[in-house]
Design an enzyme around this catalytic site. Structure first.
Site, PDB file in Angstrom:
ATOM      1  N   CYS A   7       0.848  -1.205   0.000  1.00 40.78           N
ATOM      2  CA  CYS A   7       0.000   0.000   0.000  1.00 40.78           C
ATOM      3  C   CYS A   7       0.878   1.248   0.000  1.00 40.78           C
ATOM      4  CB  CYS A   7      -0.891  -0.025   1.241  1.00 40.78           C
ATOM      5  SG  CYS A   7      -1.710   1.526   1.572  1.00 40.78           S
ATOM      6  N   CYS A  10       0.719   3.303   3.244  1.00 36.94           N
ATOM      7  CA  CYS A  10       1.463   2.644   4.330  1.00 36.94           C
ATOM      8  C   CYS A  10       2.962   2.868   4.137  1.00 36.94           C
ATOM      9  CB  CYS A  10       1.185   1.145   4.343  1.00 36.94           C
ATOM     10  SG  CYS A  10      -0.387   0.689   5.098  1.00 36.94           S
ATOM     11  N   ASP A  33      -0.663  16.487  -1.650  1.00 28.96           N
ATOM     12  CA  ASP A  33      -1.089  15.605  -2.748  1.00 28.96           C
ATOM     13  C   ASP A  33      -0.155  15.819  -3.944  1.00 28.96           C
ATOM     14  OD1 ASP A  33      -4.083  14.162  -3.546  1.00 28.96           O
ATOM     15  OD2 ASP A  33      -2.683  14.636  -5.163  1.00 28.96           O
ATOM     16  N   HIS A  49      -3.371   0.881   8.535  1.00 28.60           N
ATOM     17  CA  HIS A  49      -3.978   0.567   7.241  1.00 28.60           C
ATOM     18  C   HIS A  49      -5.470   0.280   7.420  1.00 28.60           C
ATOM     19  CE1 HIS A  49      -4.149  -0.622   3.052  1.00 28.60           C
ATOM     20  NE2 HIS A  49      -4.848  -1.686   3.425  1.00 28.60           N
ATOM     21  N   ASN A  89     -13.241  10.239  -0.283  1.00 31.91           N
ATOM     22  CA  ASN A  89     -13.811   9.335  -1.277  1.00 31.91           C
ATOM     23  C   ASN A  89     -13.810   7.925  -0.705  1.00 31.91           C
ATOM     24  OD1 ASN A  89     -14.023  11.428  -3.217  1.00 31.91           O
ATOM     25  ND2 ASN A  89     -11.865  11.191  -3.721  1.00 31.91           N
ATOM     26  N   HIS A 100      -6.459   3.198   1.019  1.00 31.88           N
ATOM     27  CA  HIS A 100      -6.025   3.445   2.400  1.00 31.88           C
ATOM     28  C   HIS A 100      -6.694   4.763   2.771  1.00 31.88           C
ATOM     29  CE1 HIS A 100      -2.558   3.541   5.550  1.00 31.88           C
ATOM     30  NE2 HIS A 100      -3.356   4.579   5.811  1.00 31.88           N
ATOM     31  N   HIS A 102      -8.055   8.208   3.588  1.00 34.44           N
ATOM     32  CA  HIS A 102      -7.406   9.522   3.603  1.00 34.44           C
ATOM     33  C   HIS A 102      -8.447  10.612   3.438  1.00 34.44           C
ATOM     34  CE1 HIS A 102      -7.446   8.014  -0.529  1.00 34.44           C
ATOM     35  NE2 HIS A 102      -7.603   9.253  -0.920  1.00 34.44           N
ATOM     36  N   HIS A 104      -8.866  14.405   2.005  1.00 36.99           N
ATOM     37  CA  HIS A 104      -8.320  15.529   1.255  1.00 36.99           C
ATOM     38  C   HIS A 104      -8.734  16.816   1.968  1.00 36.99           C
ATOM     39  CE1 HIS A 104      -7.880  13.246  -2.706  1.00 36.99           C
ATOM     40  NE2 HIS A 104      -8.721  12.451  -2.059  1.00 36.99           N
TER      41      HIS A 104
END
Ligand code: 5GP
Ligand code: ZN
Length: 115
Positions: A7, A10, A33, A49, A89, A100, A102, A104
């Protein structure tokens, strides 16, 4: 702490892949990003994770709360003064590309490339 060696987030959390980090503690890593939609576009990532919001349970509430509560401070530190946007998302229909969890956080003057 759960981790997946295949990942990408990770591997960023473990320091195995470089990222432009803006914050890190025992549980959370935050970095810019690689393809920003906005003048400031950071990703807030739990080091564990967790695949997506679909896997989140009550035990994750303190961690998610810490991520949320940290975001205004980081946006201030990055010079964002006129508002910002959170996006998470989830899954295929939610347009999640990196599996994984996250968050934004995007800000800075418009127009933005996206979002
Ligand atoms: P998602 O659609 O899964 O919510 O968004 C994944 C985001 O991760 C995208 O905005 C993409 O640009 C970003 N991303 C993917 N791989 C990397 C990487 O290796 N480094 C960084 N900094 N961002 C990445
Ligand atoms: Zn992971």
């Amino acid at each position: 702490m759960s981790s997946d060696s295949n990942c990408i987030f990770c591997r960023i959390a473990a320091g195995q892949i470089p990222a432009n980090k803006v914050y890190e503690d025992d549980e959370i890593v935050v970095f810019h990003d690689i393809h920003p939609w906005a003048p400031v576009h950071i990703l807030m990532v739990p080091k564990a994770h967790i695949v997506s919001m679909a896997d989140v349970t009550a035990e994750h509430a303190p961690l998610l709360g810490r991520m949320m509560a940290l975001s205004p401070r980081l946006m201030r530190e990055l010079g964002v003064t006129d508002g910002f946007r959170h996006v998470i998302n989830t899954g295929r229909d939610g347009s999640q590309e990196v599996m994984h969890l996250h968050m934004h956080v995007m800000g800075g003057p418009r127009p933005w490339a996206k979002g």
